[in-house]
Design an enzyme around this catalytic site. Structure first.
Site: not given
Ligand code: NDP
Length: 284
Positions: A73, A110
């Site tokens: 993205k 989104d």
């Molecule tokens: P990114 O990898 O960009 O971001 C992940 C986020 O989750 C970060 O803030 C990260 O924190 C946090 N995180 C990851 N693991 C953990 C954990 N174990 N405990 C706490 N925080 C955690 O992913 P995206 O933002 O692209 O996607 C996030 C979610 O949204 C996914 O599950 C994706 O499938 C979903 N999604 C759904 C959509 C829909 O249409 N329903 C559209 C887009 C996404 P840190 O900064 O500390 O790493």
């Protein structure tokens, strides 16, 4: 297929890595059948460093539009010639729309997808005045914050495992929307109650438990951007006394509908498509 093949349906893809799991081809096939639009929609797996080559080849071959999913993205935002407001704030594009003269517009649907699903499942009249807690500060959260801010909520609090990312994001959001009350709060300092709690972390993907105090979801409406088996946050929030929960399947369908409109100028009826996908997921 090329653009000179005038009998061929217009060609769309979702580009990602991995991409085999994507439900977008099914969703767009339902939309096309429903609206009578003649198109094909497939999956395009690009190598980790191969997004520009893959997208250029697709459009050179006559492609009519593309969705972009992880991890491309950000690369898509760099590749296009112009960005819509949500994509510019997010630095992330999930929909590419070809323009005239070989130019491309990058959009991020989104946020409008989330808002549409919240209107259907939570509050039809919008989010004005609500206190909203957002968990996570990654790409998905960046994509929805601009459209959320435009709803004039009472406040937005962002909390993230990596606190510095949340602070930076809250500062950027405050800079872009000066009338918005927004702050970043460390997980261990979270307190109070919220109208709406949105989980935008990928913790559910990893079967990880979020370190969030149960009190913040008690009495709140809780939205999990993850869906299906990964929506562990919904199950946890219900146990903590959330008034209702909704997973992100509706957001997925709604962001696709917004992309479909950008490409085809038609708004599909999302409700029956969501019901079909929900039934399918429950059968798995
Ligand atoms: P990114 O990898 O960009 O971001 C992940 C986020 O989750 C970060 O803030 C990260 O924190 C946090 N995180 C990851 N693991 C953990 C954990 N174990 N405990 C706490 N925080 C955690 O992913 P995206 O933002 O692209 O996607 C996030 C979610 O949204 C996914 O599950 C994706 O499938 C979903 N999604 C759904 C959509 C829909 O249409 N329903 C559209 C887009 C996404 P840190 O900064 O500390 O790493």
């Amino acid at each position: 297929m090329t653009s000179s093949d005038s009998n061929a349906p217009d060609d769309y893809v979702v580009i990602g890595n991995p991409v085999a799991h994507s439900l977008s081809p099914q969703i767009h096939a339902h939309f096309a059948a429903q609206t009578g639009e003649r198109l094909s929609y497939g999956r395009l797996l690009a190598p980790p460093d191969g997004f520009p080559a893959a997208v250029e080849k697709f459009f050179a071959g006559g492609g009519s539009g593309a969705n972009v999913t992880l991890p491309f993205k950000g690369a898509a935002a760099q590749w296009v010639n112009e960005l819509d407001e949500a994509a510019a704030f997010a630095s992330a594009v999930n929909t590419i729309v070809p323009l005239a003269a070989g130019r491309f517009r990058g959009c991020n649907t989104d946020g409008v997808g989330l808002l549409a699903d919240l209107r259907r499942g939570f509050e039809p009249s919008g989010l004005a005045g609500m206190n909203i807690l957002v968990l996570g500060a990654g790409g998905a959260v960046r994509g929805v914050l601009g459209p959320l801010a435009q709803q004039q909520p009472g406040s937005v609090i962002i909390t993230n495992r990596t606190q510095t990312t949340a602070i930076r994001l809250a500062e950027e959001l405050a800079g872009r929307y000066p009338d918005l009350t927004v702050s970043a709060v460390a997980v261990e300092e979270l307190h109070g109650s919220f109208d709406l709690v949105i989980n935008g972390t990928s913790a559910g993907l990893q079967n990880a438990v979020l370190e969030v105090p149960g009190a913040v979801v008690n009495g709140a409406f809780c939205y999990d951007m993850s869906y299906g088996a990964q929506a562990a946050f919904c199950r946890w929030a219900r146990d903590q006394g959330a008034i209702a929960t909704l997973d992100g399947l509706g957001m997925l369908v709604e962001q696709a509908a917004a992309a479909f409109f950008l490409w085809r100028g038609k708004t599909p009826d999302t409700t029956p498509v969501l019901a079909k996908l929900r039934a399918e997921l429950e059968r798995r």
